[in-house]
Each structure stands twice: as structure tokens, then as C-alpha cells.
Design an enzyme around this catalytic site. Structure first.
Site, PDB file in Angstrom:
ATOM      1  N   LEU A  75      19.654  -0.820  20.824  1.00 44.60           N
ATOM      2  CA  LEU A  75      19.423  -0.184  19.530  1.00 44.60           C
ATOM      3  C   LEU A  75      20.670  -0.418  18.693  1.00 44.60           C
ATOM      4  CD1 LEU A  75      17.834   3.317  20.363  1.00 44.60           C
ATOM      5  CD2 LEU A  75      16.689   1.330  19.386  1.00 44.60           C
ATOM      6  N   ASP A  76      20.497  -0.686  17.403  1.00 47.65           N
ATOM      7  CA  ASP A  76      21.656  -0.858  16.525  1.00 47.65           C
ATOM      8  C   ASP A  76      22.563   0.359  16.614  1.00 47.65           C
ATOM      9  OD1 ASP A  76      20.392  -3.156  15.768  1.00 47.65           O
ATOM     10  OD2 ASP A  76      19.774  -2.425  13.799  1.00 47.65           O
ATOM     11  N   ALA A  77      23.858   0.150  16.412  1.00 50.68           N
ATOM     12  CA  ALA A  77      24.822   1.249  16.505  1.00 50.68           C
ATOM     13  C   ALA A  77      24.444   2.457  15.651  1.00 50.68           C
ATOM     14  CB  ALA A  77      26.223   0.742  16.144  1.00 50.68           C
ATOM     15  N   THR A  96      21.544   3.409  14.655  1.00 50.67           N
ATOM     16  CA  THR A  96      20.187   3.883  14.936  1.00 50.67           C
ATOM     17  C   THR A  96      20.195   4.802  16.154  1.00 50.67           C
ATOM     18  OG1 THR A  96      19.251   1.817  14.097  1.00 50.67           O
ATOM     19  CG2 THR A  96      17.821   3.188  15.464  1.00 50.67           C
TER      20      THR A  96
END
Length: 312
Positions: free
Chosen positions: A126-128, A130
Site C-alpha cells: 500500500l502506498d505510504a 494510504t
């Protein structure tokens, strides 16, 4: 305490500042220092990793890390093969100071599988900025089978986002713009009536990525002219070199971002590595919408205190 609330918290470090002699101005250094041992680091992310690795036995470090990531790991479900947990916003999945290396993962029960991993590992990224549901593998065979499930498109995910633009309740659509030279599809549907803010209308969308490209949801919504609220990377005009970035590039630069990205992973389903656990062999986990979404809609994007004062 709202488990979805995310705030920038000062860890046991300080930003180094120097006074310019004779000018009466402050000059900010590009380094941060650990208050526990005075070592200096280039980024907050490097420093957080240092605190986790070197000072975890210090009560002050534990307290600060708890403030940053939460005191308890939010476990949605867990067995000897997998765990589904909630990744906090503001920390990358992999790399220095990442969720994969977080001390919180030690709160999972030890796996009794014959090929158990010494520490659970994220099966995806998951993106940082998010937050939301993340699947962890607790055995070597589970990691292998989960990786195959992701590669074969057997994992289904649903995200919730606030985006710029006017999407009436129930309206839907999709974006099929390729990313990194590969096919890529994102479906979306409006789940609430849009609200009007000082920056224009904002809509609540559920997003279903049909592929798993890096920053797929954020880039697709930006391409549609409806960037996700709080997206400092794609919220304006897209970077000219965005397409040049490799798909496996590091997201560490977004770790600990002061702003909130209104994007959460709320639902995931996938084949269980051991079908003896479930007759259908499918695991499904779901979270409710984080409170920050309703807060934004209620205050039209303004700070809660400011919005309340207008009603007095």
C-alpha cells in the site's frame, strides 16, 4: 479513540536549526537528530528506522513509536498462515522505517505452520500515505501462494476515496489508461452526494482496481481530472517524469507526510493458502468508512473547530 485517525506526531528527534550570525534569521538544516543518542540522519524515515532498531528498549522510544503508529496492531483476522491487519497512514510498506519492519508486527501470534516465517511479511504493497487492509503471510508457502494469487488477479480490493469533482450519487465509470506500458483498469462508483467546498465540489467514490499498478488509483483519478483529496503527488498537474518512474520505485519519500490522503483500502478478498480453513477457500475482510471521511463531508473540508464556530 478513532482507529483511523492519523496525525503527524513528533518522534524522539529534533530538526537541527542554526542561527545565522548577525542576520537575526534562522537557517534550517537538512538533517534530523535523535534526541536519545544525538546521531544525525538525512530524513525522518531514516531516523524512525534507527529508533526502532537501536532504542526499542527505551520507554521514551516505545512511547513515541506508539504515538506514531498506534499502541496496538489492528488485527482483522489471523491464523497460522495469514493475517489481515490495518496499516496506518504515513508509513511505507517496505524499506526503512516501514510497516514490514514495524515492532507492531510482533503482536501477531507465532505461526505453528511447519514452514513458519520468523516474522509475518506483507504480501502486497500500500502506498505510504494510504491506510487500510493489508494481507500478511506467516509461512513460506503462504507467501508463495499469495504472490501467485495477486499475479493471477484472484485478489479483489475495494478502496474509498474523496476526489475533486462532481459525481452524483450512484454514478459510475472507469478509467482504462495504461500505466508503465501495461493494461490497467479502475472502476468507480459514487457512494454519497457530493459536497461543495471552497476549492470546488468533492465526491465520495468507491474504487475497484482491476490491476495492481503502482499508484494506479491516484494516477487514474488524476488523469480523469478528479485527483484524490490530499494527494500532494498527483493532486495538481501530473509530473512530466511520472511515467518514467519504474513500477517498483520506492515510496519512502511519502512516509510521514504531514497531509492526509483521503484514500483507504476498505475491503479485500483472496483465496486462503490452506483451503482446509474455509470450505469455499476464500477469505473476505472489510472495514467501515474511516470517520475522517464523514468529518470532511460534514465540514466541507474545513477544520472541525472552524466549521463549528460558524454555527454559533
Amino acid at each position: 479513540m478513532d482507529p483511523f485517525h492519523s496525525l503527524r506526531t513528533i518522534l524522539p528527534w529534533r530538526r537541527l536549526q542554526e542561527c545565522c550570525m548577525g542576520r537575526g534569521k534562522e537557517k534550517r538544516s537538512d538533517k534530523v537528530a535523535c534526541n536519545l543518542c544525538n546521531r544525525r540522519f538525512k530524513t525522518d524515515n531514516d531516523l524512525q528506522a534507527h529508533v526502532q532498531n537501536k532504542h526499542l528498549q527505551d520507554p521514551r522510544a516505545v512511547e513515541s513509536l506508539s504515538n506514531h503508529l498506534g499502541t496496538r496492531l489492528q488485527i482483522v483476522l489471523e491464523d497460522d498462515w495469514i493475517a489481515v491487519v490495518v496499516k496506518p497512514q504515513g508509513c511505507p510498506t517496505f524499506g526503512k522505517g516501514s510497516f514490514a519492519k514495524s515492532w507492531l508486527l510482533a503482536q501477531l501470534a507465532p505461526s505453528q505452520a511447519s514452514d513458519a516465517l520468523s516474522k509475518a511479511r506483507p504480501a502486497h504493497r500500500l502506498d505510504a500515505p494510504t491506510g487500510g487492509l493489508m494481507v500478511l503471510a506467516k509461512s513460506k508457502s503462504s507467501m508463495r501462494q499469495l504472490s501467485e494469487a495477486f499475479a493471477q488477479g484472484l485478489v479483489k480490493k475495494r478502496y474509498r476515496a474523496l476526489v475533486r469533482g462532481n459525481y452524483a450519487l450512484g454514478s459510475s465509470g472507469e478509467c482504462k489508461e495504461p500505466l508503465y506500458g501495461k493494461p490497467c483498469t479502475t472502476r468507480f462508483q459514487a457512494m454519497e452526494e457530493p459536497v461543495e467546498t471552497q476549492e470546488g465540489p468533492v465526491s465520495t467514490l468507491d474504487l475497484w482496481p482491476q490491476h495492481g499498478r503502482r499508484h494506479q488509483l491516484r494516477r487514474h483519478m488524476a488523469m480523469l481530472g478528479s485527483p484524490i483529496v490530499g494527494d500532494r503527488r498527483y493532486g495538481g498537474a501530473q509530473s512530466e517524469d511520472a511515467e518514467a518512474e519504474p513500477e517498483d520505485a520506492d515510496d519512502a519519500e511519502e512516509a510521514g507526510d504531514v497531509g492526509l490522503l483521503y484514500l483507504w483500502a476498505l475491503e479485500i478478498s483472496f483465496p486462503h493458502p490452506d483451503q482446509r480453513v474455509d470450505e469455499e477457500g476464500t477469505i473476505r475482510a472489510e472495514l467501515p468508512e474511516p470517520a475522517m471521511f464523514a468529518d470532511f463531508r460534514r465540514t466541507c473540508g474545513r477544520p472541525v473547530v472552524e466549521a463549528a464556530c460558524e454555527k454559533l
